[in-house]
Design a protein around this motif. Structure first.
Motif, PDB file in Angstrom:
ATOM      1  N   LYS A  59       0.801  -1.180   0.036  1.00 26.56           N
ATOM      2  CA  LYS A  59      -0.149   0.033  -0.017  1.00 26.56           C
ATOM      3  C   LYS A  59       0.812   1.354  -0.053  1.00 26.56           C
ATOM      4  O   LYS A  59       0.480   2.320  -0.728  1.00 26.56           O
ATOM      5  N   LEU A  60       1.970   1.070   0.646  1.00 28.24           N
ATOM      6  CA  LEU A  60       2.882   2.339   0.810  1.00 28.24           C
ATOM      7  C   LEU A  60       3.512   2.561  -0.569  1.00 28.24           C
ATOM      8  O   LEU A  60       3.678   3.863  -1.134  1.00 28.24           O
ATOM      9  N   LEU A  61       4.015   1.440  -1.368  1.00 24.68           N
ATOM     10  CA  LEU A  61       4.748   1.572  -2.279  1.00 24.68           C
ATOM     11  C   LEU A  61       3.665   2.166  -3.500  1.00 24.68           C
ATOM     12  O   LEU A  61       4.123   2.822  -4.299  1.00 24.68           O
ATOM     13  N   LYS A  62       2.505   1.576  -3.509  1.00 24.78           N
ATOM     14  CA  LYS A  62       1.429   1.972  -4.420  1.00 24.78           C
ATOM     15  C   LYS A  62       0.972   3.542  -4.319  1.00 24.78           C
ATOM     16  O   LYS A  62       0.757   4.073  -4.933  1.00 24.78           O
ATOM     17  N   GLY A  63       0.632   3.791  -3.010  1.00 27.12           N
ATOM     18  CA  GLY A  63      -0.060   4.923  -2.713  1.00 27.12           C
ATOM     19  C   GLY A  63       0.945   6.083  -2.475  1.00 27.12           C
ATOM     20  O   GLY A  63       0.577   7.321  -2.845  1.00 27.12           O
ATOM     21  N   VAL A  64       2.224   5.853  -2.214  1.00 30.03           N
ATOM     22  CA  VAL A  64       3.135   6.888  -2.070  1.00 30.03           C
ATOM     23  C   VAL A  64       4.334   6.866  -3.053  1.00 30.03           C
ATOM     24  O   VAL A  64       5.065   7.743  -3.728  1.00 30.03           O
ATOM     25  N   GLY A  65       4.892   5.634  -3.088  1.00 32.76           N
ATOM     26  CA  GLY A  65       6.076   4.986  -4.115  1.00 32.76           C
ATOM     27  C   GLY A  65       7.224   5.011  -3.265  1.00 32.76           C
ATOM     28  O   GLY A  65       8.071   4.717  -4.170  1.00 32.76           O
ATOM     29  N   ILE A  66       7.330   4.996  -1.945  1.00 36.76           N
ATOM     30  CA  ILE A  66       8.357   4.785  -1.107  1.00 36.76           C
ATOM     31  C   ILE A  66       8.515   3.171  -0.782  1.00 36.76           C
ATOM     32  O   ILE A  66       7.560   2.874   0.132  1.00 36.76           O
TER      33      ILE A  66
END
Length: 417
Positions: A123-130
């Motif tokens: 979710k963090l990779l998809k939602g923010v890209g980090i």
């Protein structure tokens, strides 16, 4: 079980987010005034670029290996950090923010913590890209250690749990004592003198010896490594003081410009105090010239004032700050560093019964200013004596990226062919 979510090479990851051409290349991010390396990509680490090394010492390596150099952009990093923490909070509400790129989370006994950790990473990779890694265990210190394992070994795909005796023993035998959360350099040196080289060596020691040698703090780390919770979730010790200071890229001689910088530091300190519901009884100002210059006049002084009533409002403190500043400032001196310190902190609740009518009005005004700035953008409303852009004029940043997420003029533009 506790989890530690840690953003990978956070400042570098922020730079790469809007510049995908940096992926796979060695990248370093520099401190204020482009002084030292404070973040490195894995590729830069593989080249042997150490953390904290001054930029001028690696100029040859930068040219030889094509290392991308970025000035620190804390506006961008702070905004992306807020987005990361917000997504974590939406899915795992029991959260304790530890730093700009780390937060602890707590799982319920019935939770599938491995599945939930993998899910939040996606979710963090998809939602923010980090990109992030998650370490999980029975205590916060062990969760930190598990996170270190998750980052070190690709086979765990960013998530690792120390959740049985075999994993616990292997992790403690693997990690060097100086890499344990809560063990500083002095403690490391003292432990190594006692032939303690790993975390596992440490827990073999007698707890009475640990407490006698390293006080309660060292004993807490010792017990946490053994799996006993001693650092409660969500509990942060109150600050003893708040400081804001900065070295300048160019020396400053102008009195007005220098005092405006002091006011900016004071406002930052007061914002931090209000966030923690604290007020200060002591205020100090420091001014330093460049100690390495053999031709400039030298001054390295600090002066303070004790307040009758605690305060966390920069408007109220401006006359005090001006008196302290005038006590230090000398015309013709080239100032290289300035700072403000606020100490002798007390809880805001302890101040309210003694607040004057003027303080109550200032508190209302501060709340209104905060609301307007949140609604219309930072620095939409501020006291005329301040200049929110003054620090940008005296800080060297030759490689700064745009503020992609907070400045309308810096938003990425896509032009169809």
């Amino acid at each position: 079980m506790y989890g530690l979510i840690d953003c990978n090479n956070f400042y570098v990851s922020c730079e790469r987010l809007f510049r995908p051409q940096l992926n796979g290349r060695p990248v370093v991010v520099l401190s204020n005034n482009d002084g030292c390396v404070i973040s490195r990509s894995n590729e830069a680490k593989a080249l042997g670029i150490p953390m904290g090394i001054p930029l001028f010492k690696i100029k040859d390596e930068i040219k030889r290996h094509g290392i991308e150099v970025c000035s620190s952009n804390y506006t961008l990093y702070s905004d992306l950090s807020n987005r990361v923490m917000s997504i974590v909070r939406e899915h795992l509400p029991e959260q304790e923010i530890y730093s700009i790129d780390e937060c602890f989370i707590r799982f319920d006994p019935q939770d599938d913590y491995m599945a939930m950790s993998r899910d939040i990473r996606q979710k963090l990779l998809k939602g923010v890209g980090i990109p992030t890694c998650v370490g999980i265990s029975k205590t916060k210190t062990l969760a930190k250690l598990a996170n270190r394992v998750a980052k070190k070994f690709d086979r765990y795909k960013g998530v690792y749990a120390i959740d049985n005796n075999d994993k616990w023993r292997a992790a403690l035998q693997w990690v060097e004592i100086g890499d344990v959360w809560g063990i500083g350099r002095r403690t490391t040196a003292k432990l190594q003198q006692s032939r303690v080289y790993t975390a596992y060596d440490f827990i073999q020691k007698d707890p009475a010896w640990v407490k006698l040698t390293f006080t309660v703090t060292g004993l807490n780390t010792y017990m946490e490594l053994k799996g006993k919770e001693c650092i409660p979730f969500g509990k942060n010790d109150p600050a003893k003081s708040i400081t804001r200071s900065r070295s300048f890229g160019v020396p400053i001689t102008d009195e007005h410009q220098l005092f405006t910088i002091i006011l900016e530091f004071a406002e930052k300190c007061c914002e931090k105090l209000r966030q923690q519901r604290l007020s200060a009884l002591r205020v100090a100002v420091l001014l330093h010239t460049n100690r390495f210059s053999i031709t400039d006049l030298q001054q390295h002084e600090y002066t303070e004032a004790h307040l009758t009533l605690p305060s966390n409002n920069a408007v109220e403190l401006t006359p005090v700050l001006y008196q302290l500043f005038k006590r230090l400032y000398r015309p013709g001196y080239k100032y290289k560093k300035a700072g403000v310190l606020m100490g002798q902190l007390v809880n805001e609740s302890e101040v309210l019964p003694f607040a004057t009518e003027g303080q109550a009005e200032l508190k209302k005004l501060t709340a209104i200013a905060k609301h307007l700035n949140e609604k219309y953008g930072k620095h939409s409303l501020f006291v005329a004596a301040r200049d929110p852009d003054v620090l940008d004029e005296v800080v060297t940043r030759k490689h700064t990226s745009p503020n992609y997420t907070t400045q309308l003029s810096d938003i990425l533009k896509i032009h169809p062919k």
